[in-house]
Design a protein around this motif. Structure first.
Motif, PDB file in Angstrom:
ATOM      1  N   THR A 101     -41.761 -35.151 -26.358  1.00  0.00           N
ATOM      2  CA  THR A 101     -42.120 -34.544 -25.081  1.00  0.00           C
ATOM      3  C   THR A 101     -43.641 -34.471 -24.974  1.00  0.00           C
ATOM      4  O   THR A 101     -44.327 -34.258 -25.974  1.00  0.00           O
ATOM      5  N   LEU A 102     -44.141 -34.652 -23.779  1.00  0.00           N
ATOM      6  CA  LEU A 102     -45.576 -34.623 -23.485  1.00  0.00           C
ATOM      7  C   LEU A 102     -45.779 -33.909 -22.169  1.00  0.00           C
ATOM      8  O   LEU A 102     -45.123 -34.242 -21.175  1.00  0.00           O
ATOM      9  N   THR A 103     -46.654 -32.910 -22.160  1.00  0.00           N
ATOM     10  CA  THR A 103     -46.962 -32.166 -20.942  1.00  0.00           C
ATOM     11  C   THR A 103     -48.462 -32.002 -20.832  1.00  0.00           C
ATOM     12  O   THR A 103     -49.132 -31.680 -21.827  1.00  0.00           O
ATOM     13  N   VAL A 104     -49.014 -32.214 -19.631  1.00  0.00           N
ATOM     14  CA  VAL A 104     -50.433 -31.988 -19.362  1.00  0.00           C
ATOM     15  C   VAL A 104     -50.535 -30.932 -18.267  1.00  0.00           C
ATOM     16  O   VAL A 104     -49.928 -31.066 -17.204  1.00  0.00           O
ATOM     17  N   VAL A 105     -51.296 -29.869 -18.562  1.00  0.00           N
ATOM     18  CA  VAL A 105     -51.458 -28.751 -17.634  1.00  0.00           C
ATOM     19  C   VAL A 105     -52.939 -28.588 -17.302  1.00  0.00           C
ATOM     20  O   VAL A 105     -53.742 -28.301 -18.206  1.00  0.00           O
TER      21      VAL A 105
END
Length: 148
Positions: free
Chosen positions: A140-144
């Motif tokens: 999983t990869l998330t950019v905030v």
């Protein structure tokens, strides 16, 4: 970021983006690989030029010896063929999971700053092993985007 009473622009607060994949990748290579399908996102840098990058994975060592699986990410300008602005290998940003014939799930959060506001960036997750017989079952990869 805008001051009190100043107009707020859409670029000040860009959207968070995320990508996940649960495809099994068996006996992953010691050479960093993207995996199929890839886990990647495209985002527009906020006015602050700062984002949080969150990665996670489930890794299992399947050969009875202690080895390690690694996930990391690479940042490019615009798209998958853009100029690399952050490459692999920062001990502060990568996630290492040590296997011992059991599955381990872990996450890691890191921060990037100095991004050009309004610039489109492309982030791609890569994985590798330090040894043999490491399987990868989830990524999983998330950019905030972050405020100033």
């Amino acid at each position: 970021m805008p001051a009190a009473g100043q107009r707020v622009l859409a670029l000040d607060f860009t959207d968070s983006v995320s990508s996940t994949d649960a495809t099994a990748h068996l006996n992953i290579s010691t050479t960093p690989a993207l995996g199929t399908p890839g886990v990647n996102v495209t985002f527009t840098a906020p006015t602050s030029g700062k984002v949080m990058v969150h990665v996670g994975a489930s890794i299992v060592e399947n050969g009875g010896a202690t080895v390690a699986g690694v996930i990391d990410y690479r940042v490019r300008l615009t798209n998958s063929s853009g100029t690399i602005v952050y490459n692999l290998g920062s001990v502060l940003r990568r996630l290492v999971l040590f296997g011992n014939a059991q599955s381990q799930e872990a996450t890691r959060t890191s921060y990037l700053s100095g991004l050009t506001p309004g610039q489109v960036y492309y982030v791609e997750m890569l994985h590798a092993s330090y040894g043999t017989q490491v399987d990868l079952y989830g990524r999983t990869l998330t950019v905030v985007p972050l405020p100033a």
